[in-house]
Write a protein that holds these residues in place. Structure first.
Motif, PDB file in Angstrom:
ATOM      1  N   PHE A 119       0.811  -1.217   0.000  1.00  0.00           N
ATOM      2  CA  PHE A 119       0.000   0.000   0.000  1.00  0.00           C
ATOM      3  C   PHE A 119       0.845   1.268   0.000  1.00  0.00           C
ATOM      4  O   PHE A 119       0.451   2.279  -0.588  1.00  0.00           O
ATOM      5  CB  PHE A 119      -0.925   0.036   1.228  1.00  0.00           C
ATOM      6  CG  PHE A 119      -2.116  -0.879   1.136  1.00  0.00           C
ATOM      7  CD1 PHE A 119      -2.923  -0.899   0.007  1.00  0.00           C
ATOM      8  CD2 PHE A 119      -2.451  -1.717   2.191  1.00  0.00           C
ATOM      9  CE1 PHE A 119      -4.029  -1.722  -0.081  1.00  0.00           C
ATOM     10  CE2 PHE A 119      -3.553  -2.551   2.129  1.00  0.00           C
ATOM     11  CZ  PHE A 119      -4.340  -2.555   0.994  1.00  0.00           C
TER      12      PHE A 119
ATOM     13  N   VAL B 246      -0.105   5.085  -1.343  1.00  0.00           N
ATOM     14  CA  VAL B 246      -0.719   5.935  -0.327  1.00  0.00           C
ATOM     15  C   VAL B 246       0.155   7.140  -0.002  1.00  0.00           C
ATOM     16  O   VAL B 246      -0.356   8.246   0.203  1.00  0.00           O
ATOM     17  CB  VAL B 246      -1.026   5.108   0.944  1.00  0.00           C
ATOM     18  CG1 VAL B 246      -1.456   5.989   2.097  1.00  0.00           C
ATOM     19  CG2 VAL B 246      -2.097   4.066   0.643  1.00  0.00           C
TER      20      VAL B 246
ATOM     21  N   PHE C 153      -7.324   1.385  -1.777  1.00  0.00           N
ATOM     22  CA  PHE C 153      -7.699   0.224  -0.970  1.00  0.00           C
ATOM     23  C   PHE C 153      -8.632  -0.712  -1.723  1.00  0.00           C
ATOM     24  O   PHE C 153      -8.466  -1.931  -1.647  1.00  0.00           O
ATOM     25  CB  PHE C 153      -8.343   0.600   0.369  1.00  0.00           C
ATOM     26  CG  PHE C 153      -8.564  -0.630   1.208  1.00  0.00           C
ATOM     27  CD1 PHE C 153      -7.539  -1.134   1.977  1.00  0.00           C
ATOM     28  CD2 PHE C 153      -9.761  -1.320   1.168  1.00  0.00           C
ATOM     29  CE1 PHE C 153      -7.700  -2.297   2.698  1.00  0.00           C
ATOM     30  CE2 PHE C 153      -9.939  -2.485   1.883  1.00  0.00           C
ATOM     31  CZ  PHE C 153      -8.908  -2.981   2.654  1.00  0.00           C
TER      32      PHE C 153
ATOM     33  N   GLY D  21      -6.604  -3.682  -2.124  1.00  0.00           N
ATOM     34  CA  GLY D  21      -7.101  -4.635  -1.136  1.00  0.00           C
ATOM     35  C   GLY D  21      -7.479  -5.973  -1.730  1.00  0.00           C
ATOM     36  O   GLY D  21      -7.407  -7.003  -1.056  1.00  0.00           O
TER      37      GLY D  21
ATOM     38  N   TYR E 124     -11.628  -8.505   3.700  1.00  0.00           N
ATOM     39  CA  TYR E 124     -11.655  -7.380   2.756  1.00  0.00           C
ATOM     40  C   TYR E 124     -12.924  -6.548   2.943  1.00  0.00           C
ATOM     41  O   TYR E 124     -12.873  -5.322   2.995  1.00  0.00           O
ATOM     42  CB  TYR E 124     -11.560  -7.927   1.331  1.00  0.00           C
ATOM     43  CG  TYR E 124     -11.723  -6.895   0.238  1.00  0.00           C
ATOM     44  CD1 TYR E 124     -10.685  -6.030  -0.083  1.00  0.00           C
ATOM     45  CD2 TYR E 124     -12.904  -6.793  -0.495  1.00  0.00           C
ATOM     46  CE1 TYR E 124     -10.815  -5.091  -1.083  1.00  0.00           C
ATOM     47  CE2 TYR E 124     -13.048  -5.862  -1.497  1.00  0.00           C
ATOM     48  CZ  TYR E 124     -12.004  -5.010  -1.795  1.00  0.00           C
ATOM     49  OH  TYR E 124     -12.139  -4.082  -2.787  1.00  0.00           O
TER      50      TYR E 124
ATOM     51  N   HIS F 128     -12.889  -4.654   6.274  1.00  0.00           N
ATOM     52  CA  HIS F 128     -12.063  -3.446   6.169  1.00  0.00           C
ATOM     53  C   HIS F 128     -12.815  -2.333   5.440  1.00  0.00           C
ATOM     54  O   HIS F 128     -12.731  -1.168   5.845  1.00  0.00           O
ATOM     55  CB  HIS F 128     -10.742  -3.754   5.450  1.00  0.00           C
ATOM     56  CG  HIS F 128      -9.715  -4.373   6.342  1.00  0.00           C
ATOM     57  ND1 HIS F 128      -8.729  -3.647   6.939  1.00  0.00           N
ATOM     58  CD2 HIS F 128      -9.534  -5.651   6.748  1.00  0.00           C
ATOM     59  CE1 HIS F 128      -7.967  -4.447   7.666  1.00  0.00           C
ATOM     60  NE2 HIS F 128      -8.450  -5.670   7.561  1.00  0.00           N
TER      61      HIS F 128
ATOM     62  N   PRO G 281     -10.057   1.978   6.005  1.00  0.00           N
ATOM     63  CA  PRO G 281      -9.873   0.573   5.635  1.00  0.00           C
ATOM     64  C   PRO G 281      -8.426   0.089   5.726  1.00  0.00           C
ATOM     65  O   PRO G 281      -8.175  -1.113   5.818  1.00  0.00           O
ATOM     66  CB  PRO G 281     -10.354   0.505   4.175  1.00  0.00           C
ATOM     67  CG  PRO G 281     -11.224   1.679   3.997  1.00  0.00           C
ATOM     68  CD  PRO G 281     -10.694   2.726   4.916  1.00  0.00           C
ATOM     69  N   PHE G 282      -7.473   0.993   5.728  1.00  0.00           N
ATOM     70  CA  PHE G 282      -6.068   0.608   5.792  1.00  0.00           C
ATOM     71  C   PHE G 282      -5.651   0.159   7.191  1.00  0.00           C
ATOM     72  O   PHE G 282      -4.583  -0.406   7.364  1.00  0.00           O
ATOM     73  CB  PHE G 282      -5.169   1.771   5.347  1.00  0.00           C
ATOM     74  CG  PHE G 282      -5.302   2.108   3.895  1.00  0.00           C
ATOM     75  CD1 PHE G 282      -4.592   1.412   2.938  1.00  0.00           C
ATOM     76  CD2 PHE G 282      -6.155   3.126   3.486  1.00  0.00           C
ATOM     77  CE1 PHE G 282      -4.722   1.719   1.594  1.00  0.00           C
ATOM     78  CE2 PHE G 282      -6.288   3.437   2.146  1.00  0.00           C
ATOM     79  CZ  PHE G 282      -5.571   2.731   1.196  1.00  0.00           C
TER      80      PHE G 282
ATOM     81  N   TRP H 201      -5.658  -2.077  10.390  1.00  0.00           N
ATOM     82  CA  TRP H 201      -5.951  -3.468  10.736  1.00  0.00           C
ATOM     83  C   TRP H 201      -6.577  -3.552  12.115  1.00  0.00           C
ATOM     84  O   TRP H 201      -6.192  -2.811  13.024  1.00  0.00           O
ATOM     85  CB  TRP H 201      -4.664  -4.288  10.716  1.00  0.00           C
ATOM     86  CG  TRP H 201      -4.602  -5.258   9.593  1.00  0.00           C
ATOM     87  CD1 TRP H 201      -4.639  -6.612   9.697  1.00  0.00           C
ATOM     88  CD2 TRP H 201      -4.503  -4.979   8.191  1.00  0.00           C
ATOM     89  NE1 TRP H 201      -4.571  -7.185   8.448  1.00  0.00           N
ATOM     90  CE2 TRP H 201      -4.493  -6.198   7.516  1.00  0.00           C
ATOM     91  CE3 TRP H 201      -4.449  -3.813   7.448  1.00  0.00           C
ATOM     92  CZ2 TRP H 201      -4.412  -6.302   6.136  1.00  0.00           C
ATOM     93  CZ3 TRP H 201      -4.365  -3.901   6.073  1.00  0.00           C
ATOM     94  CH2 TRP H 201      -4.350  -5.132   5.439  1.00  0.00           C
TER      95      TRP H 201
END
Length: 181
Positions: free
Chosen positions: A11, A15, A44, A48, A74, A77, A110-111, A113
Motif C-alpha cells: 500500500f 498511499v 484500498f 485490497g 476485505y 475493512h 480501511p487501511f 488493521w
C-alpha cells in the motif's frame, strides 16, 4: 503490529504520494480535495483485492444483536468507512474538523488493521500535537516567506488537519513495513 508487513509495503507506494498531496493542499488552501479522498479509497478497493483477496481468505464472524454475520476480511475493512465517516461527520458538526478531513479519515480507515486501533489513535494524537506545534513554530520562521500565500498561516484558530491525518496514515504504513506481522 497486526498489519502484515507485506500489506503495508504494497500500500505504501500508492498511499504516500496521496498523503503528501493532502498535506500540501491543506497547508496551501485549508482544503482536502475530493479527488485525493477518492484516490485513497480506490487504492484500498483495488489494492485490497490483492492484499486481502476475498476469495482466498478465511471469513471472520461478528455478532450484532441476534444476528451472526460472516464476511471476508476485505469486506470488514471496507465497512470501517461507515463508523469512521459517522465520527468524522459528528466532529464536523461540532466544528472540530473540516468536511474534507472527515472524508479523508473515512477513506483512510480501511487501511487500519483490527488490533491496531489503539496504536493508530496514539499515532494520530501525537501527530495532531506535532502538527500544531510545528505549524505554529514554522509560521514565525523564514518558511512563511517561502509560501506567503498559504491560507493556513492566517487561520489562527484552525490547523491544517491534513498535515496530521496524512502524516498519521503514512507513519502507520511505514511502521507496518518495519514492525508488521
Amino acid at each position: 503490529m497486526n498489519i502484515p508487513a507485506n500489506a503495508a509495503l504494497l500500500f505504501l507506494p500508492f498511499v504516500l504520494p496521496i498523503c503528501l498531496y493532502v498535506t500540501f493542499t491543506d497547508l496551501r488552501a485549508m482544503k482536502i480535495k475530493n479527488q485525493a479522498v477518492y484516490a485513497l479509497f480506490a487504492v484500498f478497493v483495488i489494492g485490497g483485492l490483492f492484499v486481502l483477496p476475498p476469495w482466498s481468505t478465511t471469513w471472520s464472524s461478528a455478532t450484532v444483536g441476534p444476528w451472526s454475520i460472516s464476511l471476508p476480511p476485505y469486506i470488514w475493512h471496507l465497512l470501517h468507512v461507515v463508523p469512521a465517516l459517522a465520527i468524522g461527520i459528528l466532529f464536523y458538526l461540532m466544528r472540530q474538523m473540516g468536511a474534507g478531513d472527515a472524508k479523508f479519515l473515512a477513506a483512510a480507515s480501511p487501511f487500519i488493521w483490527p488490533g491496531d486501533y489503539f496504536l493508530v489513535v496514539l499515532i494520530l494524537a501525537t501527530m495532531n500535537v506535532a502538527a500544531l506545534v510545528t505549524h505554529r513554530l514554522a509560521s514565525f520562521t523564514g518558511l512563511r516567506s517561502f509560501a506567503p500565500d498559504w491560507k493556513s498561516w492566517t487561520r489562527a484558530r484552525h490547523i491544517p488537519m491534513g498535515l496530521s491525518l496524512g502524516g498519521s496514515l503514512a507513519l502507520y504504513l511505514i511502521l507496518g513495513t518495519v514492525y508488521g506481522s
